[in-house]
Design an enzyme around this catalytic site. Structure first.
Site, PDB file in Angstrom:
ATOM      1  N   GLN A 203      26.151 -45.286   7.416  1.00 55.05           N
ATOM      2  CA  GLN A 203      26.723 -46.245   8.103  1.00 55.05           C
ATOM      3  C   GLN A 203      25.861 -47.659   7.731  1.00 55.05           C
ATOM      4  O   GLN A 203      26.391 -48.790   8.071  1.00 55.05           O
ATOM      5  CB  GLN A 203      26.522 -46.195   9.694  1.00 55.05           C
ATOM      6  N   ASP A 244      22.011 -43.884  21.262  1.00 50.55           N
ATOM      7  CA  ASP A 244      23.356 -43.313  21.687  1.00 50.55           C
ATOM      8  C   ASP A 244      23.082 -42.913  23.087  1.00 50.55           C
ATOM      9  O   ASP A 244      24.097 -42.788  23.887  1.00 50.55           O
ATOM     10  CB  ASP A 244      23.840 -42.149  20.705  1.00 50.55           C
ATOM     11  N   ASN A 254      19.241 -41.353  18.842  1.00 50.01           N
ATOM     12  CA  ASN A 254      19.702 -42.322  18.122  1.00 50.01           C
ATOM     13  C   ASN A 254      20.304 -41.572  16.708  1.00 50.01           C
ATOM     14  O   ASN A 254      19.880 -40.508  16.543  1.00 50.01           O
ATOM     15  CB  ASN A 254      19.016 -43.570  17.787  1.00 50.01           C
ATOM     16  N   LYS A 255      20.955 -42.163  15.912  1.00 49.98           N
ATOM     17  CA  LYS A 255      21.088 -41.529  14.499  1.00 49.98           C
ATOM     18  C   LYS A 255      19.844 -41.000  13.982  1.00 49.98           C
ATOM     19  O   LYS A 255      18.669 -41.342  14.068  1.00 49.98           O
ATOM     20  CB  LYS A 255      21.685 -42.520  13.559  1.00 49.98           C
TER      21      LYS A 255
END
Lengths: 369, 369
Positions: A203, A244, A254-255
């Site tokens: 991403q 998130d 998070n990622k």
């Protein structure tokens, strides 16, 4: 923000007044295509297949999904079916549940005949509220960047590292991690962003690089392995990432890979900030590392890579040795002790239970109910 | 080690007695192709274009490159030209310089007429010595794995994480980081390897996964971002990586991203070992972080990805947003304080100046000259 000079949001109500437009993020950076969502099912697929992604945008899409559902069947049963369909589309993002609960709370007390209109109105509010929240994050994060400018020689560039995409594409507009960056850029501050590629799904290389590039913000894409080396050599002034879900104790989900960058920042005295809209804080989760469920996604995200060939074709290639198993944990949890501060629409908060509770007393009351 | 039951080395003298065979590692894991090197120029290109890679294998290839050069021109000038050609092929690996210096020292005192034969003999020795060293690393590393077995319940698997490829493909045989793993596997210990994909160039997904898979060692490929999460959740018992250069103070230079895994290991109490043949220690470098030059490689390694399509074609695709600049630092330096121990052919050493000097007194004398 802008795509080559023209203003865009990531999701919007179309001119017909009811269908929903959204940028198909699976096609970026190779193709810029707008998808049209015309049913609750469309919205569910869009979330599940990651046509839309990013916690706030998932929430906005779910809200419109409920509105689309109310056009089809505005009964209590229809509302329950829509809620149940949308809630299972992604397991980690707290914003999904938040948006759906908001919609249900708005719709449950009113007559089914009025629900469709009310649903669009509430969804629009959620969308506008997201933009307002991100403007608040931008305003609260800007002084952190200005403080670095003040320490530097005139004309020196501020270097910010970010991971994944917490940009305007992950929200409705502005982004979370990128909000202070866009505002600093707008104010004429010389800013440069190290963009983690962000495997798997890339991403960073696909989305963050695309949006920064098309808006005109200087940036450099780096493999996820690189950030530690850059920090060790004074090439990063500040890290800002999205999240998130934040637990009540300040742990940040998070990622995957965020934790590693936070460790490197801590080891090198680089401030590590997390930017978030307050709905991302989940006061029901006491301990982030222990209690936040980590989504495992398809191995194909690791083994396969899609891109454009030199002669312009889109191709998907397998890059892992045949027969080798893969694992794909989508998120990790960064312990609060590694986080310098949480940039929210209510200010920059210390990532601990007391500070979060003090900043959001109304949420604590709700969580305790 | 074995490729589907048949024993291979990564480099060897062909049956003609003079040409050199090497596995073309740029084609793995998609194609298993043996390249034939017939000149010093071939050897230089093989190193520069990474047909061969991995510090010990680079050294072995350079040694054979000198031997091939002596067939062409065994004069002092020819020797100097070959040395100068080979030394500039890669900037970071200390083994390259070590092997070339060994070759020069062996050849300089003797008559040019005898140099070709002597060069092959010395190159063969360097190659056999590499295999012996790696057997030593295997033997010295095995007890670390056995100690974990002893702490576990019977039948439980030992989970080892590794980064990049410090496998037999990076050496002549056995590998460095993989040597104790292969030996443990041979001894019937249940072992499983978490293989970091290792962006860019993906040597983990392409090479380590390939060699472990074809030898029959259980493993799972993970994105580089994943290791921290696994360590946080007790899913890694031990990390073992290789290195391209160890400084006199114990700082470890290895593929970019190693530092991040060492930080995660330290943060979670996971032992972090570095396996190396002793020529990898550079006693002339006092401070690894400050003084080891970090190679920057082509951005194409970040932007482009080669793999196999579903219908079997090899394609290269661009995966980064068009117009976005990229940076490609190939290595980073892990500070000695994060390293549990250095697994060498002389035992497991503490990564500090005193321990290294005590283990290699003859090298210190040389470095001080």
């Amino acid at each position: 923000m802008k795509v080559d000079g023209k203003h865009f949001r990531s999701i919007w109500r179309e001119r017909d007044g009811w269908s929903v437009g959204a940028i198909d993020q699976r096609r970026l950076p190779h193709e810029f295509i707008v998808a049209k969502l015309t049913s609750c099912g469309d919205a569910a697929v869009a979330i599940r297949d990651m046509l839309v992604r990013g916690a706030p945008l998932i929430g906005a899409t779910a809200a419109y999904g409920m509105a689309l559902a109310m056009r089809e069947d505005a009964s209590d049963a229809g509302m329950k079916r829509a809620y149940d369909t949308l809630i299972v589309t992604r397991p980690t993002a707290i914003n999904l549940k938040w948006a759906l609960d908001e919609m249900r709370a708005a719709l449950a007390p009113i007559d089914p005949i009025e629900r469709a209109e009310a649903a669009y109105a509430r969804a629009d509010e959620i969308v506008e509220q997201d933009v307002e929240i991100n403007r608040g994050i931008a305003a609260n994060g800007l002084p952190l960047i200005e403080a670095i400018v003040a320490r530097k020689k005139p004309g020196e560039t501020v270097n910010v590292l970010t991971h994944c995409n917490a940009g305007w594409l992950a929200t409705v507009d502005w982004g979370t991690a990128t909000a202070p960056i866009y505002l600093a850029h707008e104010r004429g501050i010389k800013i440069h962003v190290w963009v983690d590629e962000t495997r798997p799904r890339n991403q960073g290389a696909s989305l963050t690089a695309w949006e920064l590039g098309h808006h005109g913000v200087p940036h450099t894409v780096i493999p996820d392995n690189t950030g530690g080396h850059l920090m060790q050599h004074g090439m990063v002034d500040l890290a800002i990432v999205g999240t998130d879900r934040v637990a009540a104790n300040g742990d940040v989900c998070n990622k995957i890979g965020t934790y590693l960058k936070a460790l490197a920042a801590h080891d090198n005295g680089v401030p590590f900030y997390v930017a978030l809209p307050s709905p991302t804080i989940d006061f029901a989760v006491n301990d982030g590392i222990r209690d936040i469920p980590i989504e495992q996604r398809s191995g194909a995200e690791v083994t396969d890579m899609t891109g454009r060939t030199a002669d312009g074709r889109l191709e998907t290639v397998r890059i892992v040795a045949e027969g080798s198993p893969v694992a794909n944990y989508a998120f990790d949890v960064t312990p609060a002790r590694l986080v310098t501060g949480l940039i929210t629409e209510r200010g920059v908060l210390k990532p601990d239970r007391t500070s979060l509770a003090a900043a959001f007393p109304e949420r604590i009351a709700t969580a305790a109910e």
